[in-house]
Design a protein around this motif. Sequence first.
Motif, PDB file in Angstrom:
ATOM      1  N   ALA A 141       0.844  -1.200   0.000  1.00  0.00           N
ATOM      2  CA  ALA A 141       0.000   0.000   0.000  1.00  0.00           C
ATOM      3  C   ALA A 141       0.881   1.252   0.000  1.00  0.00           C
ATOM      4  O   ALA A 141       1.952   1.264   0.622  1.00  0.00           O
ATOM      5  N   PRO A 142       0.477   2.309  -0.698  1.00  0.00           N
ATOM      6  CA  PRO A 142       1.309   3.510  -0.811  1.00  0.00           C
ATOM      7  C   PRO A 142       1.811   4.054   0.523  1.00  0.00           C
ATOM      8  O   PRO A 142       2.960   4.493   0.622  1.00  0.00           O
ATOM      9  N   GLU A 143       0.973   4.013   1.542  1.00  0.00           N
ATOM     10  CA  GLU A 143       1.384   4.571   2.842  1.00  0.00           C
ATOM     11  C   GLU A 143       2.427   3.716   3.553  1.00  0.00           C
ATOM     12  O   GLU A 143       3.037   4.160   4.538  1.00  0.00           O
ATOM     13  N   ASP A 144       2.664   2.495   3.066  1.00  0.00           N
ATOM     14  CA  ASP A 144       3.614   1.585   3.714  1.00  0.00           C
ATOM     15  C   ASP A 144       4.885   1.376   2.909  1.00  0.00           C
ATOM     16  O   ASP A 144       5.671   0.474   3.209  1.00  0.00           O
ATOM     17  N   ARG A 145       5.115   2.199   1.899  1.00  0.00           N
ATOM     18  CA  ARG A 145       6.227   1.952   0.982  1.00  0.00           C
ATOM     19  C   ARG A 145       7.546   2.598   1.379  1.00  0.00           C
ATOM     20  O   ARG A 145       8.569   2.348   0.746  1.00  0.00           O
ATOM     21  N   ILE A 146       7.565   3.423   2.411  1.00  0.00           N
ATOM     22  CA  ILE A 146       8.786   4.152   2.740  1.00  0.00           C
ATOM     23  C   ILE A 146       9.915   3.209   3.136  1.00  0.00           C
ATOM     24  O   ILE A 146      11.084   3.417   2.772  1.00  0.00           O
ATOM     25  N   PHE A 147       9.582   2.133   3.871  1.00  0.00           N
ATOM     26  CA  PHE A 147      10.638   1.212   4.313  1.00  0.00           C
ATOM     27  C   PHE A 147      11.313   0.549   3.122  1.00  0.00           C
ATOM     28  O   PHE A 147      12.551   0.509   3.041  1.00  0.00           O
ATOM     29  N   THR A 148      10.521   0.031   2.185  1.00  0.00           N
ATOM     30  CA  THR A 148      11.119  -0.634   1.035  1.00  0.00           C
ATOM     31  C   THR A 148      11.846   0.369   0.132  1.00  0.00           C
ATOM     32  O   THR A 148      12.822   0.014  -0.525  1.00  0.00           O
ATOM     33  N   THR A 149      11.388   1.612   0.117  1.00  0.00           N
ATOM     34  CA  THR A 149      12.085   2.649  -0.641  1.00  0.00           C
ATOM     35  C   THR A 149      13.498   2.844  -0.115  1.00  0.00           C
ATOM     36  O   THR A 149      14.483   2.828  -0.867  1.00  0.00           O
ATOM     37  N   VAL A 150      13.609   3.014   1.197  1.00  0.00           N
ATOM     38  CA  VAL A 150      14.913   3.255   1.822  1.00  0.00           C
ATOM     39  C   VAL A 150      15.812   2.032   1.690  1.00  0.00           C
ATOM     40  O   VAL A 150      17.004   2.144   1.366  1.00  0.00           O
ATOM     41  N   VAL A 151      15.258   0.839   1.911  1.00  0.00           N
ATOM     42  CA  VAL A 151      16.049  -0.393   1.793  1.00  0.00           C
ATOM     43  C   VAL A 151      16.587  -0.542   0.378  1.00  0.00           C
ATOM     44  O   VAL A 151      17.764  -0.873   0.161  1.00  0.00           O
ATOM     45  N   SER A 152      15.741  -0.289  -0.602  1.00  0.00           N
ATOM     46  CA  SER A 152      16.153  -0.423  -1.997  1.00  0.00           C
ATOM     47  C   SER A 152      17.288   0.529  -2.342  1.00  0.00           C
ATOM     48  O   SER A 152      18.275   0.129  -2.976  1.00  0.00           O
ATOM     49  N   VAL A 153      17.179   1.778  -1.925  1.00  0.00           N
ATOM     50  CA  VAL A 153      18.204   2.771  -2.242  1.00  0.00           C
ATOM     51  C   VAL A 153      19.524   2.429  -1.548  1.00  0.00           C
ATOM     52  O   VAL A 153      20.595   2.473  -2.168  1.00  0.00           O
ATOM     53  N   ILE A 154      19.464   2.087  -0.272  1.00  0.00           N
ATOM     54  CA  ILE A 154      20.692   1.758   0.458  1.00  0.00           C
ATOM     55  C   ILE A 154      21.364   0.537  -0.156  1.00  0.00           C
ATOM     56  O   ILE A 154      22.586   0.520  -0.384  1.00  0.00           O
ATOM     57  N   ALA A 155      20.589  -0.501  -0.434  1.00  0.00           N
ATOM     58  CA  ALA A 155      21.164  -1.722  -0.995  1.00  0.00           C
ATOM     59  C   ALA A 155      21.770  -1.456  -2.367  1.00  0.00           C
ATOM     60  O   ALA A 155      22.864  -1.960  -2.695  1.00  0.00           O
ATOM     61  N   PHE A 156      21.098  -0.661  -3.174  1.00  0.00           N
ATOM     62  CA  PHE A 156      21.599  -0.332  -4.512  1.00  0.00           C
ATOM     63  C   PHE A 156      22.889   0.476  -4.402  1.00  0.00           C
ATOM     64  O   PHE A 156      23.854   0.248  -5.150  1.00  0.00           O
ATOM     65  N   ALA A 157      22.929   1.435  -3.481  1.00  0.00           N
ATOM     66  CA  ALA A 157      24.125   2.255  -3.305  1.00  0.00           C
ATOM     67  C   ALA A 157      25.313   1.394  -2.871  1.00  0.00           C
ATOM     68  O   ALA A 157      26.435   1.553  -3.380  1.00  0.00           O
ATOM     69  N   VAL A 158      25.092   0.477  -1.929  1.00  0.00           N
ATOM     70  CA  VAL A 158      26.165  -0.425  -1.490  1.00  0.00           C
ATOM     71  C   VAL A 158      26.620  -1.306  -2.645  1.00  0.00           C
ATOM     72  O   VAL A 158      27.826  -1.525  -2.846  1.00  0.00           O
ATOM     73  N   ALA A 159      25.667  -1.801  -3.426  1.00  0.00           N
ATOM     74  CA  ALA A 159      26.010  -2.634  -4.582  1.00  0.00           C
ATOM     75  C   ALA A 159      26.876  -1.857  -5.573  1.00  0.00           C
ATOM     76  O   ALA A 159      27.848  -2.393  -6.116  1.00  0.00           O
ATOM     77  N   SER A 160      26.540  -0.601  -5.817  1.00  0.00           N
ATOM     78  CA  SER A 160      27.313   0.204  -6.761  1.00  0.00           C
ATOM     79  C   SER A 160      28.717   0.485  -6.244  1.00  0.00           C
ATOM     80  O   SER A 160      29.695   0.418  -7.010  1.00  0.00           O
ATOM     81  N   VAL A 161      28.845   0.798  -4.962  1.00  0.00           N
ATOM     82  CA  VAL A 161      30.167   1.054  -4.392  1.00  0.00           C
ATOM     83  C   VAL A 161      31.022  -0.213  -4.448  1.00  0.00           C
ATOM     84  O   VAL A 161      32.210  -0.168  -4.819  1.00  0.00           O
ATOM     85  N   CYS A 162      30.439  -1.354  -4.092  1.00  0.00           N
ATOM     86  CA  CYS A 162      31.177  -2.618  -4.158  1.00  0.00           C
ATOM     87  C   CYS A 162      31.537  -2.960  -5.601  1.00  0.00           C
ATOM     88  O   CYS A 162      32.631  -3.469  -5.873  1.00  0.00           O
TER      89      CYS A 162
END
Length: 275
Positions: free
Chosen positions: A40-61
């Motif tokens: 649900a749109p109101e519950d998406r903030i957690f997955t948004t942050v997780v996705s960005v952090i994981a992607f950023a770590v993947a790019s740095v690695c």
Amino acid sequence: MSVGVRPRVANPVLRGAVPVVAWVCGALVVLAQIVYSMTAPEDRIFTTVVSVIAFAVASVCDALARFGPRAAVLLVAVAGGGGLLAETIGVHTGFPFGEYRYTGSLGLEVVGVPVVVALAWVMMCWPALLVGRSLAAWSRADRPLWLVAGIGAWALASWDVFLDPQMVDAGHWMWADPDPALPGVHGIPLTNYAGWVLVAVLMVAVLHRSAGSPRVGRELDLRAGPAPVLYLWTYGSSVWAHAAFFDRPLVSVVAGVLMGLVAVPFAVAVWRAYR
């Protein structure tokens, strides 16, 4: 290197933990984005942050394994620090993106800019650089700076045609004057994309000039990390998500064409690297 010859692995880190961490984070990105679309749109903030952090770590690695420590540090400094600087100037002055503000829904902020936004620059700037380097090599063997920076900037800025409508609709930031806009992409001013191109050109140019030479025998070697795959996943999943989940079919078409100008040839380049 001739087609079909097994690439030389020049960096022993490819046999170590760094590529594994990169691929695990890449898998987490895909999982988080799938869950995002089903939440649900109101519950998406957690997955948004997780996705960005994981992607950023993947790019740095990926940068670390593919080019070495210098490239990884530069990525964080240039894309993370540069992105934070550009966003700070943008929020407080309206240059170069236009007048906008964050709503406070994305968590921890530094000088009015969510930290996760700076990480978003890190996560996509690296694969955009790889796109620029790869496609520039098709037309010019010497890969001049202007060509790599231009293609890489388009690869990065065109992604924002997907990102901005999604985040505005989610209420994470808002524009003071959203017109004029791209056809079919209402709510986002053209100045935003002009600013993205400007900032992206500078970032990609600095990274290309300063990162050094790749430490792998084949620059798009997927054993180094998932950055090429994550770029293509971002493209394909964004086309699908805006058409099927976000009720923005015109964004799917317009952004699909604009980002597709580099994403489709890049997919061919990745395929040719493993033909």
